[in-house]
Motif scaffolding. Structure first.
Motif, PDB file in Angstrom:
ATOM      1  N   GLY A  44      39.545  38.329  47.756  1.00  0.00           N
ATOM      2  CA  GLY A  44      39.891  36.912  47.849  1.00  0.00           C
ATOM      3  C   GLY A  44      41.143  36.596  47.052  1.00  0.00           C
ATOM      4  N   ALA A  45      41.475  35.324  47.006  1.00  0.00           N
ATOM      5  CA  ALA A  45      42.695  34.876  46.332  1.00  0.00           C
ATOM      6  C   ALA A  45      42.379  34.396  44.928  1.00  0.00           C
ATOM      7  CB  ALA A  45      43.339  33.756  47.138  1.00  0.00           C
ATOM      8  N   GLY A  46      43.332  34.592  44.037  1.00  0.00           N
ATOM      9  CA  GLY A  46      43.192  34.089  42.679  1.00  0.00           C
ATOM     10  C   GLY A  46      43.834  35.022  41.673  1.00  0.00           C
ATOM     11  N   VAL A  47      43.598  34.729  40.410  1.00  0.00           N
ATOM     12  CA  VAL A  47      44.155  35.516  39.312  1.00  0.00           C
ATOM     13  C   VAL A  47      43.282  36.747  39.084  1.00  0.00           C
ATOM     14  CG1 VAL A  47      44.699  35.507  36.842  1.00  0.00           C
ATOM     15  CG2 VAL A  47      45.174  33.476  38.235  1.00  0.00           C
ATOM     16  N   VAL A  48      43.910  37.903  38.976  1.00  0.00           N
ATOM     17  CA  VAL A  48      43.205  39.143  38.667  1.00  0.00           C
ATOM     18  C   VAL A  48      43.174  39.336  37.148  1.00  0.00           C
ATOM     19  CG1 VAL A  48      43.219  41.660  38.926  1.00  0.00           C
ATOM     20  CG2 VAL A  48      43.877  40.204  40.849  1.00  0.00           C
ATOM     21  N   ALA A  49      44.340  39.211  36.512  1.00  0.00           N
ATOM     22  CA  ALA A  49      44.445  39.388  35.061  1.00  0.00           C
ATOM     23  C   ALA A  49      45.711  38.696  34.578  1.00  0.00           C
ATOM     24  CB  ALA A  49      44.487  40.867  34.718  1.00  0.00           C
ATOM     25  N   GLY A  50      45.692  38.291  33.310  1.00  0.00           N
ATOM     26  CA  GLY A  50      46.889  37.693  32.717  1.00  0.00           C
ATOM     27  C   GLY A  50      47.189  36.322  33.282  1.00  0.00           C
TER      28      GLY A  50
END
Length: 173
Positions: A44-50
């Motif tokens: 899916g979409a979004g922030v993985v890290a940082g």
């Protein structure tokens, strides 16, 4: 989450085949699209890290990070992160202004092709932008990092609006 409209197609390489730039480009694009499909459907979409956001005066400071946009493209910000001027955010924005990151690429150098100069390479460089986001949410090509508003005259970045990708098998969220 969308599936491709057409069946997958790849170049069949064999001994003696004349390989063209179009063949290599098609192979490269097919590989990219497989990764994008995997990312879109499994994570899916979004922030993985940082991609942490802080404020220094009138600047929004974004740490290095990785995110996946709604098309499955990996957005990677390297180095020391990035900064964006937040002085245009006004108190009357009512929390609708968001700091977002999007995937982008640009030519890195130039080589001489058969018809003149062409890009020799492309470099992926994410773009940060301030966007007014309504009830429908962000576009598929943007990942929201923070809501930006003013508390009096002070610029504030609220990261609670961030969406994280699904990370199967990772208990760190």
């Amino acid at each position: 989450m969308t599936l491709p409209d057409t069946p997958r197609r790849r170049v069949n390489f064999f001994e003696g085949r004349l390989v063209t730039a179009e063949d290599l480009g098609s192979e490269q694009q097919a590989s990219r699209e497989r990764v994008w499909l995997h990312n879109r459907m499994l994570h899916g979409a979004g922030v993985v890290a940082g991609f942490e956001v802080s404020v220094e005066g009138e600047e929004l400071v974004v740490s290095p990070g990785m995110a996946i946009d709604g098309f499955g493209r990996e957005i990677v910000l390297t180095g020391g992160g990035a900064r964006l001027d937040g002085s245009d955010v006004v108190a009357e924005s009512h929390g609708r202004v968001h700091l977002a990151v999007s995937w982008a690429e640009e030519p890195d150098d130039e080589v001489i092709g058969p018809d003149g100069p062409v890009p020799g390479h492309f470099v992926e460089r994410p773009r940060l932008s301030l966007r007014e986001i309504g009830a429908a949410g962000a576009d598929a090509d943007h990942v929201v990092l923070a809501r930006v508003h003013r508390a009096g005259t002070v610029l504030v970045a609220d990261g609670s609006v961030r969406r994280h990708v699904r990370r199967s098998g990772h208990g760190d969220r």
